[in-house]
Each structure stands twice: as C-alpha cells, then as structure tokens.
Design a protein around this motif. Structure first.
Motif, PDB file in Angstrom:
ATOM      1  N   ALA A 219       0.828  -1.205   0.000  1.00  0.00           N
ATOM      2  CA  ALA A 219       0.000   0.000   0.000  1.00  0.00           C
ATOM      3  C   ALA A 219       0.866   1.259   0.000  1.00  0.00           C
ATOM      4  CB  ALA A 219      -0.927  -0.005   1.218  1.00  0.00           C
ATOM      5  N   VAL A 220       1.948   1.249   0.786  1.00  0.00           N
ATOM      6  CA  VAL A 220       2.835   2.414   0.837  1.00  0.00           C
ATOM      7  C   VAL A 220       3.568   2.586  -0.485  1.00  0.00           C
ATOM      8  CG1 VAL A 220       4.754   3.458   2.073  1.00  0.00           C
ATOM      9  CG2 VAL A 220       3.100   2.081   3.310  1.00  0.00           C
ATOM     10  N   GLN A 221       3.992   1.479  -1.050  1.00  0.00           N
ATOM     11  CA  GLN A 221       4.732   1.523  -2.309  1.00  0.00           C
ATOM     12  C   GLN A 221       3.938   2.208  -3.414  1.00  0.00           C
ATOM     13  OE1 GLN A 221       6.364  -2.292  -3.609  1.00  0.00           O
ATOM     14  NE2 GLN A 221       5.799  -1.782  -5.704  1.00  0.00           N
ATOM     15  N   MET A 222       2.628   2.067  -3.395  1.00  0.00           N
ATOM     16  CA  MET A 222       1.789   2.606  -4.462  1.00  0.00           C
ATOM     17  C   MET A 222       1.582   4.112  -4.366  1.00  0.00           C
ATOM     18  SD  MET A 222      -1.051  -0.471  -4.524  1.00  0.00           S
ATOM     19  CE  MET A 222      -1.970   0.149  -5.925  1.00  0.00           C
ATOM     20  N   VAL A 223       1.857   4.722  -3.214  1.00  0.00           N
ATOM     21  CA  VAL A 223       1.516   6.145  -3.057  1.00  0.00           C
ATOM     22  C   VAL A 223       2.672   7.016  -2.588  1.00  0.00           C
ATOM     23  CG1 VAL A 223      -0.898   5.593  -2.551  1.00  0.00           C
ATOM     24  CG2 VAL A 223       0.716   5.815  -0.659  1.00  0.00           C
ATOM     25  N   ILE A 224       3.783   6.434  -2.143  1.00  0.00           N
ATOM     26  CA  ILE A 224       4.801   7.248  -1.475  1.00  0.00           C
ATOM     27  C   ILE A 224       5.818   7.831  -2.448  1.00  0.00           C
ATOM     28  CG2 ILE A 224       6.512   5.456  -0.981  1.00  0.00           C
ATOM     29  CD1 ILE A 224       6.691   6.648   1.870  1.00  0.00           C
ATOM     30  N   GLY A 225       5.948   7.270  -3.648  1.00  0.00           N
ATOM     31  CA  GLY A 225       6.850   7.844  -4.639  1.00  0.00           C
ATOM     32  C   GLY A 225       8.104   7.040  -4.900  1.00  0.00           C
ATOM     33  N   ASN A 226       8.647   6.384  -3.867  1.00  0.00           N
ATOM     34  CA  ASN A 226       9.788   5.465  -4.005  1.00  0.00           C
ATOM     35  C   ASN A 226      11.024   6.131  -4.614  1.00  0.00           C
ATOM     36  OD1 ASN A 226       8.127   3.119  -3.175  1.00  0.00           O
ATOM     37  ND2 ASN A 226       7.112   3.474  -5.130  1.00  0.00           N
ATOM     38  N   VAL A 227      11.439   7.254  -4.039  1.00  0.00           N
ATOM     39  CA  VAL A 227      12.673   7.923  -4.461  1.00  0.00           C
ATOM     40  C   VAL A 227      13.780   7.615  -3.460  1.00  0.00           C
ATOM     41  CG1 VAL A 227      11.390   9.767  -5.587  1.00  0.00           C
ATOM     42  CG2 VAL A 227      12.116  10.054  -3.214  1.00  0.00           C
ATOM     43  N   ARG A 228      15.002   7.917  -3.839  1.00  0.00           N
ATOM     44  CA  ARG A 228      16.146   7.542  -3.010  1.00  0.00           C
ATOM     45  C   ARG A 228      16.651   8.676  -2.127  1.00  0.00           C
ATOM     46  NH1 ARG A 228      19.608   4.355  -7.735  1.00  0.00           N
ATOM     47  NH2 ARG A 228      18.012   2.776  -8.175  1.00  0.00           N
ATOM     48  N   GLY A 229      15.961   9.800  -2.127  1.00  0.00           N
ATOM     49  CA  GLY A 229      16.402  10.930  -1.323  1.00  0.00           C
ATOM     50  C   GLY A 229      15.595  11.082  -0.050  1.00  0.00           C
ATOM     51  N   ILE A 230      16.061  11.980   0.804  1.00  0.00           N
ATOM     52  CA  ILE A 230      15.373  12.289   2.053  1.00  0.00           C
ATOM     53  C   ILE A 230      14.363  13.405   1.790  1.00  0.00           C
ATOM     54  CG2 ILE A 230      15.644  13.130   4.416  1.00  0.00           C
ATOM     55  CD1 ILE A 230      18.414  11.927   4.447  1.00  0.00           C
ATOM     56  N   PRO A 231      13.086  13.213   2.112  1.00  0.00           N
ATOM     57  CA  PRO A 231      12.092  14.263   1.848  1.00  0.00           C
ATOM     58  C   PRO A 231      12.317  15.473   2.731  1.00  0.00           C
ATOM     59  CG  PRO A 231      11.121  12.489   3.128  1.00  0.00           C
ATOM     60  CD  PRO A 231      12.502  12.023   2.738  1.00  0.00           C
ATOM     61  N   ASN A 232      12.056  16.648   2.171  1.00  0.00           N
ATOM     62  CA  ASN A 232      12.190  17.891   2.925  1.00  0.00           C
ATOM     63  C   ASN A 232      10.873  18.365   3.518  1.00  0.00           C
ATOM     64  OD1 ASN A 232      14.998  18.223   2.340  1.00  0.00           O
ATOM     65  ND2 ASN A 232      14.448  18.918   0.279  1.00  0.00           N
ATOM     66  N   SER A 233       9.764  17.794   3.049  1.00  0.00           N
ATOM     67  CA  SER A 233       8.454  18.164   3.572  1.00  0.00           C
ATOM     68  C   SER A 233       7.508  16.989   3.395  1.00  0.00           C
ATOM     69  CB  SER A 233       7.907  19.400   2.849  1.00  0.00           C
ATOM     70  OG  SER A 233       7.538  19.082   1.513  1.00  0.00           O
ATOM     71  N   LEU A 234       6.295  17.138   3.902  1.00  0.00           N
ATOM     72  CA  LEU A 234       5.298  16.084   3.781  1.00  0.00           C
ATOM     73  C   LEU A 234       4.862  15.865   2.336  1.00  0.00           C
ATOM     74  CD1 LEU A 234       2.963  16.838   6.832  1.00  0.00           C
ATOM     75  CD2 LEU A 234       4.661  15.021   6.629  1.00  0.00           C
ATOM     76  N   PHE A 235       5.090  16.845   1.485  1.00  0.00           N
ATOM     77  CA  PHE A 235       4.610  16.768   0.105  1.00  0.00           C
ATOM     78  C   PHE A 235       5.676  16.246  -0.853  1.00  0.00           C
ATOM     79  CE2 PHE A 235       2.494  20.342   2.267  1.00  0.00           C
ATOM     80  CZ  PHE A 235       1.207  19.823   2.303  1.00  0.00           C
ATOM     81  N   ASP A 236       6.836  15.873  -0.322  1.00  0.00           N
ATOM     82  CA  ASP A 236       7.896  15.304  -1.149  1.00  0.00           C
ATOM     83  C   ASP A 236       7.786  13.782  -1.176  1.00  0.00           C
ATOM     84  OD1 ASP A 236       8.934  17.790  -1.665  1.00  0.00           O
ATOM     85  OD2 ASP A 236      10.395  17.705  -0.022  1.00  0.00           O
ATOM     86  N   PRO A 237       8.143  13.152  -2.288  1.00  0.00           N
ATOM     87  CA  PRO A 237       8.152  11.679  -2.320  1.00  0.00           C
ATOM     88  C   PRO A 237       9.254  11.127  -1.444  1.00  0.00           C
ATOM     89  CG  PRO A 237       9.053  12.589  -4.349  1.00  0.00           C
ATOM     90  CD  PRO A 237       8.500  13.756  -3.572  1.00  0.00           C
ATOM     91  N   ALA A 238       9.092   9.892  -1.033  1.00  0.00           N
ATOM     92  CA  ALA A 238      10.062   9.246  -0.157  1.00  0.00           C
ATOM     93  C   ALA A 238      10.078   7.756  -0.470  1.00  0.00           C
ATOM     94  CB  ALA A 238       9.708   9.510   1.314  1.00  0.00           C
ATOM     95  N   ALA A 239      10.770   7.001   0.351  1.00  0.00           N
ATOM     96  CA  ALA A 239      10.811   5.546   0.218  1.00  0.00           C
ATOM     97  C   ALA A 239      11.011   4.952   1.592  1.00  0.00           C
ATOM     98  CB  ALA A 239      11.929   5.115  -0.729  1.00  0.00           C
ATOM     99  N   THR A 240      10.641   3.699   1.744  1.00  0.00           N
ATOM    100  CA  THR A 240      10.816   2.989   3.009  1.00  0.00           C
ATOM    101  C   THR A 240      11.625   1.720   2.767  1.00  0.00           C
ATOM    102  OG1 THR A 240       8.800   1.662   2.787  1.00  0.00           O
ATOM    103  CG2 THR A 240       8.582   3.841   3.800  1.00  0.00           C
ATOM    104  N   LEU A 241      12.012   1.069   3.842  1.00  0.00           N
ATOM    105  CA  LEU A 241      12.765  -0.175   3.726  1.00  0.00           C
ATOM    106  C   LEU A 241      11.979  -1.224   2.941  1.00  0.00           C
ATOM    107  CD1 LEU A 241      14.085  -0.354   7.403  1.00  0.00           C
ATOM    108  CD2 LEU A 241      15.480   0.064   5.367  1.00  0.00           C
ATOM    109  N   THR A 242      10.700  -1.329   3.240  1.00  0.00           N
ATOM    110  CA  THR A 242       9.891  -2.363   2.593  1.00  0.00           C
ATOM    111  C   THR A 242       9.686  -2.077   1.110  1.00  0.00           C
ATOM    112  OG1 THR A 242       7.919  -1.169   3.356  1.00  0.00           O
ATOM    113  CG2 THR A 242       8.671  -3.025   4.688  1.00  0.00           C
ATOM    114  N   THR A 243       9.487  -0.815   0.754  1.00  0.00           N
ATOM    115  CA  THR A 243       9.241  -0.507  -0.658  1.00  0.00           C
ATOM    116  C   THR A 243      10.486  -0.756  -1.506  1.00  0.00           C
ATOM    117  OG1 THR A 243       9.794   1.848  -0.322  1.00  0.00           O
ATOM    118  CG2 THR A 243       7.497   1.198  -0.054  1.00  0.00           C
ATOM    119  N   ILE A 244      11.656  -0.429  -0.983  1.00  0.00           N
ATOM    120  CA  ILE A 244      12.889  -0.661  -1.737  1.00  0.00           C
ATOM    121  C   ILE A 244      13.136  -2.157  -1.907  1.00  0.00           C
ATOM    122  CG2 ILE A 244      15.403  -0.423  -1.629  1.00  0.00           C
ATOM    123  CD1 ILE A 244      13.887   2.072  -2.549  1.00  0.00           C
ATOM    124  N   ILE A 245      12.850  -2.927  -0.869  1.00  0.00           N
ATOM    125  CA  ILE A 245      13.045  -4.378  -0.971  1.00  0.00           C
ATOM    126  C   ILE A 245      12.121  -4.969  -2.025  1.00  0.00           C
ATOM    127  CG2 ILE A 245      12.790  -6.560   0.270  1.00  0.00           C
ATOM    128  CD1 ILE A 245      13.663  -5.087   2.801  1.00  0.00           C
TER     129      ILE A 245
END
Length: 289
Positions: A219-245
């Motif tokens: 569920a997170v993988q489908m909406v979070i953006g899956n980028v490799r950087g650190i988000p600067n705000s709530l509106f920036d895409p991000a990634a988690t351990l599970t999504t990268i795996i």
C-alpha cells in the motif's frame, strides 16, 4: 484425551518457536553476508544517504547508503501513529463510555470491515483518490510522504481501536462509580481516571499499530513515490525499507551484492520488529488491571 490435547498444544508451540528461530537465523545469515563476504562498510550503510547500486567505477562504484529508507520508514510510521492514535482511542472512548448500545453495534462492524480490506485495496484507493487530491490542492506530483502516512493511518486504525476498546471495557466498574461518587463529571472521569488506568494497554495498542505500519509494503509503495532521497516536507516523495526491498528484489541475482544488501535491509526490519515486541512486553508488564 487430555494427553493428546497436551501433545497437540505443545507441538503447535514448538512449531511457532522453531519457525521464529529459523526466520531469525536465515535473515541474520543473509543480512550479514553483504558486510562479511561482500565488504560493504557497515558504518557507511547505516549513515550514508547515497544509494546507487549501479554506480560506475568513474563515479566511485556502487554505494549502499540506507539512511533515506530508514528515515522514511520511521517518518511514515510515526506520522501515521499521530493520526491513528487519537482517532482510535477517541473511537474506543466513544464506544465504551459515551455512545448508547446502538452506537457500538454500528461502529464495531465498521472497524471489522476495515480490518478485512486487503492492503492492495488501500493502496489503489490512495493511488486513485488521495494522490490526485494532493497533486491538485497542494502541488507536486501527489506521490508523497503525506499520502503514505494517511493510507497507513487508516490501515492501522482498526488495530488501535480494537485494542483500546478492549482496554477501556476491561476497567473495573468501581473506578467509574468511585469517580462519580466524589462528584466528578463523565468527562473528568474519562480524562483523569479511566485513561490513566488504561494507559499501558492504550500505549500497547499504538505500538502494535506502529509495528504493522513499519512493515507494510504494498500500500505504501503505491503512493509514497519510491525515491532515493530524504524528503524535505510532507509533500515530497520518499521511500521505506519495505518498498525498496519489494521493488528491487526481483531485479537482483540471488547471492549477488545487490541481493545481499536488500537482505540487510530486511534484517533491519526484523531488528525493529524485535524492538517493538520488547516495548510491547514492557508496557504489558505495567498493566494495572
């Protein structure tokens, strides 16, 4: 008959214990191979923000910095808990202390319905509704930390609500009666008597919800953006351990450096699961009722 039942219970317990030990040993051995056999630096892995498994020799070679994914997992988990905790505890208080009997009969099936919805459905709804809404009203492409935390908060809300409801319902009636006897109002009784008495179990409910949120992938993988950087705000895409795996495991060869590094990320997830379990056990030992 009693001996047979005892054997079945003992056998079931041994299977669970054996499965837990086997998973821990497997993840431990696979997760450490990237550091022992492939020479990946542990310090860089846990402190670097540069994740580039396909880096060329001219650019310094492949780099494996897991900090963006670790921070992304913690950020989306804690932010989801900030939303789900007050909503879940508030719903539990409403069902047990405020609403008439019909209120619980209506709200309880709603909570059970949320439990039965598959995570892919949450992700698809977030992708179809939430992501366009964020894009149209807040800017960006919509795939963001905000979308991930909202989807996760809805997913863990039934867990928090169910456990909090059980905690409030199990409090002795004498607590309420004693509070009313000395002239306290219903809200004073809830705020100053019942919530403090049930606080260890309420905290356990929150931690259990966070444990589920930390390990959620699809569920997170489908909406979070899956980028490799650190988000600067709530509106920036991000990634988690599970999504990268989940995104990269199918594109690696078993036993390769890239594959072993992904198992190292899975080992971090296992370690965090143990941390959540320890916290839950500590909170359970503080229960007063």
């Amino acid at each position: 008959m009693e001996r047979r039942g005892k054997f079945l219970v003992l056998f079931s317990a041994l299977i669970i214990i054996s499965a837990t030990i086997a998973i821990t040993i497997f993840l431990g051995s696979k997760g450490l191979q990237s550091f022992i056999q492939n020479g990946v630096n542990v310090i860089d892995f846990l402190t670097s923000t540069n994740w580039n498994p396909t880096g060329s020799a001219e650019s310094g070679g492949p780099t494996y910095g897991a900090v963006p994914f670790i921070l992304g997992s913690f950020a989306v988990t804690f932010l989801a808990a900030l939303i789900a905790a007050p909503l879940g505890i508030g719903s539990a208080i409403f069902m047990t202390e405020i609403a008439p009997s019909w209120g619980r009969r209506i709200l309880q099936p709603v909570i059970e319905l949320l439990v039965g919805i598959p995570s892919v459905v949450y992700g698809f709804i977030g992708l179809s509704v939430l992501v366009p809404f964020i894009r149209n009203h807040f800017g960006g492409n919509g795939f963001s930390l905000l979308a991930g935390m909202i989807v996760l908060s809805i997913m863990i809300l039934p867990t928090v609500t169910s456990i909090a409801t059980d905690a409030m319902s199990s409090l002795p009636k004498g607590l309420r009666e004693s509070s009313y006897a000395i002239g306290a109002t219903r809200w004073q009784t809830i705020w100053r008597v019942l919530i403090p008495a049930a606080s260890p179990t309420l905290l356990t409910a929150i931690v259990l919800g966070m444990a589920r949120a930390f390990g959620e992938a699809l569920a997170v993988q489908m909406v979070i953006g899956n980028v490799r950087g650190i988000p600067n705000s709530l509106f920036d895409p991000a990634a988690t351990l599970t999504t990268i795996i989940t995104l990269n495991m199918g594109h690696t060869t078993f036993g390769s450096v890239d594959n072993n590094v992904l198992w190292s990320l899975a080992l971090i997830l296992l370690a965090m699961s143990f941390v959540f379990i320890i916290i839950i056990r500590y909170l359970s030992s503080r229960r007063q009722f």
